[in-house]
Design an enzyme around this catalytic site. Structure first.
Site, PDB file in Angstrom:
ATOM      1  N   HIS A  20       0.833  -1.204   0.000  1.00  0.00           N
ATOM      2  CA  HIS A  20       0.000   0.000   0.000  1.00  0.00           C
ATOM      3  C   HIS A  20       0.868   1.254   0.000  1.00  0.00           C
ATOM      4  O   HIS A  20       1.734   1.419   0.862  1.00  0.00           O
ATOM      5  CB  HIS A  20      -0.912   0.003   1.226  1.00  0.00           C
ATOM      6  CG  HIS A  20      -2.025  -1.003   1.153  1.00  0.00           C
ATOM      7  ND1 HIS A  20      -3.269  -0.700   0.651  1.00  0.00           N
ATOM      8  CD2 HIS A  20      -2.067  -2.313   1.498  1.00  0.00           C
ATOM      9  CE1 HIS A  20      -4.047  -1.776   0.699  1.00  0.00           C
ATOM     10  NE2 HIS A  20      -3.331  -2.779   1.212  1.00  0.00           N
ATOM     11  N   HIS A 206      -9.204  -7.691  -1.568  1.00  0.00           N
ATOM     12  CA  HIS A 206      -8.885  -8.045  -0.192  1.00  0.00           C
ATOM     13  C   HIS A 206      -9.959  -8.993   0.334  1.00  0.00           C
ATOM     14  O   HIS A 206     -11.139  -8.646   0.376  1.00  0.00           O
ATOM     15  CB  HIS A 206      -8.872  -6.790   0.688  1.00  0.00           C
ATOM     16  CG  HIS A 206      -7.612  -5.986   0.618  1.00  0.00           C
ATOM     17  ND1 HIS A 206      -7.273  -5.237  -0.481  1.00  0.00           N
ATOM     18  CD2 HIS A 206      -6.617  -5.807   1.525  1.00  0.00           C
ATOM     19  CE1 HIS A 206      -6.117  -4.624  -0.257  1.00  0.00           C
ATOM     20  NE2 HIS A 206      -5.697  -4.960   0.952  1.00  0.00           N
ATOM     21  N   GLU A 209      -8.948 -11.961   5.208  1.00  0.00           N
ATOM     22  CA  GLU A 209      -8.057 -11.351   6.204  1.00  0.00           C
ATOM     23  C   GLU A 209      -8.862 -11.104   7.475  1.00  0.00           C
ATOM     24  O   GLU A 209      -8.699 -11.798   8.475  1.00  0.00           O
ATOM     25  CB  GLU A 209      -7.462 -10.042   5.678  1.00  0.00           C
ATOM     26  CG  GLU A 209      -6.521  -9.377   6.682  1.00  0.00           C
ATOM     27  CD  GLU A 209      -6.127  -7.964   6.274  1.00  0.00           C
ATOM     28  OE1 GLU A 209      -5.123  -7.459   6.811  1.00  0.00           O
ATOM     29  OE2 GLU A 209      -6.834  -7.356   5.451  1.00  0.00           O
TER      30      GLU A 209
END
Length: 381
Positions: A20, A206, A209
């Site tokens: 990121h 994503h 997680e």
């Protein structure tokens, strides 16, 4: 198991798919940019600020981890700041031996001082291009580009997707869905995924997680994800047991680090992800901070790799996790027993999983990664 020297790991060619931009700033840069815009920080020196970021992120909570970004995003609101952060990120990655980098960030978070999303993306690309040129002047060659993130909890998905389509070929490599997994599934704006697929824009999401197997299933079924950001909780769809005879269908025999045998029975989502070789963008240090893993030694990445999942190794947020790709490799070597061959395996997987054309990926593997590892191996004998 042989412990690899820091100089050996540092010299290895590396591929970074999940990093990121707003999580990789230099502490000194945060201080300087904050002073320019009058943003108050929790510490006044680079070392103290680095400690604050690492301590705050190391809470075991993804929500607390994400709070640290309030400070980095606040100082990345001008074209000059975005260009500087991107340039320094490329230089730092090149110095760590990275030869292919995909930097992800959410343009919608950087409009507070009047930039449009297009202007923000152009500023980041200018910084990336400058960083590549400066690294080349120092004898370090790498490729780098952007992955544009839409945030799960906002409603700018279509706008960010349109930007990725418009700027594909101008440094934008693909599209990502980031932010809180719980309560914000890909189906919130399911037309976006068809639009991206129609324009052949690679997608990573994503998933796996902060949320479990259902999040992974949604990412691949609804979001048509070609890669999974983190994805480690796919391990929850795998049942491990002792090896007490012929394995049932869908069951693999595995060997632990102690040589003891065992079995692993994959559920439907885990089977699908492995069968399709959907790459997992695993970030071990970050996962231990956010609670997705308990330690490096027990991190799911090792068992997933043993089971032939398409595992890649990444940093996530270098500032918050006080990490680098070399650091991640060293920890897996010293704490999880990974060998040089293991590191080559995940690096080659990452290269073949890059958001680049097939010929570019093949050249990366055959001309850079494999020869680079072979050179280091010969030198270390």
């Amino acid at each position: 198991m042989t412990h690899l020297g820091a100089d050996v790991v540092q010299a290895l060619p590396k591929v970074l798919l999940h990093d990121h931009l707003d999580g990789g700033l230099r502490p000194a840069t945060v201080l300087e940019l904050a002073a320019d815009v009058g943003h108050e920080l929790p510490a006044a020196t680079p070392d103290a600020l680095a400690d604050w970021f690492a301590t705050s992120a190391d809470s075991g909570s993804l929500e607390r981890y994400l709070e640290t970004f309030a400070h980095t995003v606040a100082v990345m609101q001008t074209a000059e700041a975005l260009e500087r952060v991107a340039r320094e990120a490329v230089l730092d990655l090149a110095a760590d031996g990275v030869v292919h980098a995909e930097l992800r960030w959410a343009p919608e978070q950087h409009l507070a001082r009047g930039l449009t999303m297009t202007q923000a993306v152009e500023a980041v690309q200018a910084g990336i291009d400058d960083g590549i040129a400066r690294a080349a002047a120092d004898g370090r060659t790498l490729r780098a580009g952007q992955i544009l993130c839409a945030l799960r909890h906002t409603d700018h998905w279509a706008e960010v997707a349109g930007l990725a389509i418009a700027l594909r070929g101008d440094g934008v490599l693909g599209f990502d869905l980031a932010g809180p997994e719980q309560g914000f599934p890909p189906s919130r704006h399911d037309g976006v995924w068809r639009h991206l697929a129609t324009h052949q824009i690679p997608v990573t999401i994503h998933a796996g997680e902060a949320a479990g197997v259902g999040s992974v299933a949604d990412a691949v079924a609804v979001g048509q994800a070609l890669r999974l950001g983190h994805g480690v909780r796919i391990i929850e769809d795998i049942t491990f047991g002792t090896d007490d005879g012929a394995p049932a269908p869908g069951t693999d025999r595995i060997s632990g680090s102690d040589g003891a045998g065992g079995s692993a029975t994959l559920g439907p989502v885990a089977n699908w992800v492995r069968d399709q070789q959907i790459p997992l963008e695993v970030c071990p240090v970050s996962n231990t901070q956010t609670g997705a893993a308990t330690s490096i030694a027990d991190h799911p990445i090792t068992r997933l790799k043993e089971l032939d999942f398409a595992v890649t190794l990444n940093t996530d947020n270098r500032l918050m996790s006080r990490t680098s790709l070399s650091h991640e490799m060293m920890l897996l070597n010293t704490e999880a027993g990974w060998t040089l061959e293991d590191l080559l395996d995940v690096t080659v997987t990452a290269a073949w999983s890059a958001f680049a054309h097939h010929d570019e990926r093949r050249a990366l593997v055959e001309q850079v990664i494999v020869p680079g590892f072979q050179k280091i191996e010969r030198a270390s004998l």
